[in-house]
Design a protein around this motif. Structure first.
Motif, PDB file in Angstrom:
ATOM      1  N   THR A  27       0.273  11.289  33.545  1.00 42.93           N
ATOM      2  CA  THR A  27       1.289  12.010  34.774  1.00 42.93           C
ATOM      3  C   THR A  27       1.403  13.381  32.881  1.00 42.93           C
ATOM      4  N   GLY A  28       0.586  13.392  32.174  1.00 46.03           N
ATOM      5  CA  GLY A  28       0.426  14.454  30.912  1.00 46.03           C
ATOM      6  C   GLY A  28       1.403  14.007  29.870  1.00 46.03           C
ATOM      7  N   TRP A  29       2.240  12.980  30.074  1.00 46.19           N
ATOM      8  CA  TRP A  29       3.013  12.560  28.407  1.00 46.19           C
ATOM      9  C   TRP A  29       1.846  11.791  27.688  1.00 46.19           C
ATOM     10  N   ILE A  30       2.399  12.156  26.146  1.00 44.32           N
ATOM     11  CA  ILE A  30       1.654  11.577  25.231  1.00 44.32           C
ATOM     12  C   ILE A  30       2.017  10.336  24.354  1.00 44.32           C
ATOM     13  N   ILE A  31       1.533   9.431  24.867  1.00 45.07           N
ATOM     14  CA  ILE A  31       2.731   8.413  23.975  1.00 45.07           C
ATOM     15  C   ILE A  31       2.888   8.172  22.466  1.00 45.07           C
ATOM     16  N   LEU A  32       3.511   8.312  21.251  1.00 43.44           N
ATOM     17  CA  LEU A  32       4.092   8.268  20.363  1.00 43.44           C
ATOM     18  C   LEU A  32       3.880   6.867  19.855  1.00 43.44           C
ATOM     19  N   HIS A  33       4.566   6.452  20.668  1.00 39.04           N
ATOM     20  CA  HIS A  33       5.190   4.652  20.497  1.00 39.04           C
ATOM     21  C   HIS A  33       5.528   3.352  20.983  1.00 39.04           C
ATOM     22  N   ARG A  34       5.674   2.321  20.584  1.00 36.05           N
ATOM     23  CA  ARG A  34       5.443   1.665  21.324  1.00 36.05           C
ATOM     24  C   ARG A  34       6.108   0.963  21.009  1.00 36.05           C
ATOM     25  N   ARG A  35       7.073  -0.028  21.907  1.00 33.67           N
ATOM     26  CA  ARG A  35       7.947  -1.106  21.142  1.00 33.67           C
ATOM     27  C   ARG A  35       8.589  -0.739  19.044  1.00 33.67           C
ATOM     28  N   PHE A  36       9.309   0.424  19.679  1.00 40.89           N
ATOM     29  CA  PHE A  36       9.769   0.913  17.704  1.00 40.89           C
ATOM     30  C   PHE A  36      11.117   0.206  17.781  1.00 40.89           C
ATOM     31  N   GLY A  37      11.184  -0.259  16.643  1.00 35.82           N
ATOM     32  CA  GLY A  37      11.946  -1.230  16.018  1.00 35.82           C
ATOM     33  C   GLY A  37      12.730  -1.157  15.220  1.00 35.82           C
ATOM     34  N   CYS A  38      14.146  -1.528  15.009  1.00 30.82           N
ATOM     35  CA  CYS A  38      14.979  -1.796  13.935  1.00 30.82           C
ATOM     36  C   CYS A  38      16.025  -2.541  13.895  1.00 30.82           C
ATOM     37  N   ARG A  39      16.620  -2.339  12.895  1.00 27.07           N
ATOM     38  CA  ARG A  39      17.832  -3.657  12.709  1.00 27.07           C
ATOM     39  C   ARG A  39      18.247  -2.984  14.035  1.00 27.07           C
TER      40      ARG A  39
END
Length: 153
Positions: A27-39
């Motif tokens: 649908t035209g979105w760009i995936i910048l990150h998958r499963r972005f994690g931090c504390r």
């Protein structure tokens, strides 16, 4: 016959995230990150539209008849706060993205083992996207843009 070890089974949460990421891209979105994690926690998908808008997407993958209304009830205030804090960490790490309008979206994915599919699936609303993988049938049942607000600090 004994059940295979847990490592033999695919993680249906990952399969649901894959389906949503593919749908967003279509649908035209760009995936910048998958499963972005931090504390503070993890954000399943971070996507950017052409406007540009940043979407922090929480994906809930459930089997039909789940106790938490297909995952909708799992987006508690505590979960929203964790996602909001994690989004803040992402924006601090990528300050140019902090200039974009942001929203928090929720995707509801239903998942069923193919051999156990019944007539119930045909009664469910037409899915936005579907996928068959690793013996599972997945359906993106609902995508909720701006599902909740969170004041990022």
């Amino acid at each position: 016959m004994a059940n295979p070890p847990p490592s033999h089974y695919p993680d249906i949460g990952d399969l649901g995230e894959d389906l949503v990421a593919q749908w967003l891209q279509s649908t035209g979105w760009i995936i910048l990150h998958r499963r972005f994690g931090c504390r503070w926690g993890e954000i399943d998908i971070i996507a950017q539209s052409s406007e540009p808008i940043l979407a922090f997407v929480e994906v809930k993958t459930r089997s039909p008849g789940s106790w938490d209304d297909g995952g909708r009830n799992a987006i508690t205030q505590i979960k929203q706060a964790k996602i909001g804090k994690t989004a803040g960490i992402f924006l601090a790490k990528y300050p140019k993205k902090a200039e974009y309008p942001c929203r928090f979206d929720v995707a509801i994915v239903s998942c069923q083992i193919i051999s156990q599919q019944s007539q119930k699936l045909s009664a469910i609303q037409k899915p936005m996207a579907s996928s068959s993988v690793a013996g599972y049938q997945l359906h993106l049942q609902e995508y909720i843009p701006a599902a909740f607000d969170w004041a990022m600090e």
